[in-house]
Design an enzyme around this catalytic site. Structure first.
Site, PDB file in Angstrom:
ATOM      1  N   ASP A   8       0.863  -1.180   0.000  1.00 59.28           N
ATOM      2  CA  ASP A   8       0.000   0.000   0.000  1.00 59.28           C
ATOM      3  C   ASP A   8       0.906   1.238   0.000  1.00 59.28           C
ATOM      4  O   ASP A   8       2.131   1.134  -0.173  1.00 59.28           O
ATOM      5  CB  ASP A   8      -1.010  -0.048   1.163  1.00 59.28           C
ATOM      6  CG  ASP A   8      -0.378   0.252   2.521  1.00 59.28           C
ATOM      7  OD1 ASP A   8       0.856   0.391   2.608  1.00 59.28           O
ATOM      8  OD2 ASP A   8      -1.141   0.360   3.506  1.00 59.28           O
ATOM      9  N   CYS A  65       3.117  -3.005   4.096  1.00 62.51           N
ATOM     10  CA  CYS A  65       2.296  -1.842   4.424  1.00 62.51           C
ATOM     11  C   CYS A  65       3.085  -0.999   5.415  1.00 62.51           C
ATOM     12  O   CYS A  65       4.309  -1.152   5.507  1.00 62.51           O
ATOM     13  CB  CYS A  65       0.902  -2.242   4.902  1.00 62.51           C
ATOM     14  SG  CYS A  65       0.783  -3.028   6.505  1.00 62.51           S
ATOM     15  N   GLY A  66       2.423  -0.097   6.130  1.00 64.43           N
ATOM     16  CA  GLY A  66       3.167   0.782   7.028  1.00 64.43           C
ATOM     17  C   GLY A  66       3.775   0.015   8.187  1.00 64.43           C
ATOM     18  O   GLY A  66       4.982   0.045   8.426  1.00 64.43           O
TER      19      GLY A  66
END
Ligand code: RB5
Length: 150
Positions: A8, A65-66
């Site tokens: 993402d 992702c983060g």
């Protein structure tokens, strides 16, 4: 091997290092996006990687992702996916050898590219041991999928 890679917007800053690391190890990456830091939804990229692995277009997957948490939770909803969030090389190796982990997840806001590359090398080098005790444990996990899955 062929490795499906998705991220993402939180994971995007690490994606290029991940792709280069896969190529450097002599494997082929399938880049499933995203391709910028514009906000997207991590489940979409976990799904793309999971479906690519489950359809055997890729041998394994990596989702970024983060934090790595959301990508892991989402990927593990797919029957047959065994995703592990690994921010150390020991877990990346043992996750494959003992647990037959087929998707590695990473948090780009937690680790830097140099550590990510070492983790990926450990993940790619490792093979499932096929040891009886690990097969027995994995069969219990597969039993959960049969009983509680959709
Ligand atoms: C996106 O802001 C962030 O929530 C996502 O990248 C991830 O960290 C979720 O676990």
């Amino acid at each position: 091997m062929t490795i499906a890679v998705g991220c993402d917007h939180g994971g995007f800053p690490l994606k290029q290092a991940v792709l280069e690391s896969i190529a450097k190890a002599g494997h082929t990456a399938i880049d499933l996006g995203t391709n910028s830091t514009d906000a997207v939804d991590y489940p979409d990229y976990s799904a793309a990687v999971a479906e690519t692995v489950l359809s055997r277009k890729a041998d394994r997957g990596i989702v970024i992702c983060g934090s790595g948490v959301g990508a892991t939770v989402a990927a593990n909803k797919f029957k047959g996916i065994r995703a592990g969030l690994c921010h150390d090389t020991f877990s990346a190796r043992q996750g494959v050898e003992d647990d037959d982990m087929n998707v590695l997840t990473l948090g780009a806001r937690i680790i830097g590219p140099l550590l990510a590359v070492e983790i990926i090398q450990a993940f790619l080098k490792a093979q499932f041991s096929n040891a009886e005790r690990h097969l027995r444990r994995l069969n219990k996990v597969k039993g959960f999928e049969e009983h509680f899955g959709q």
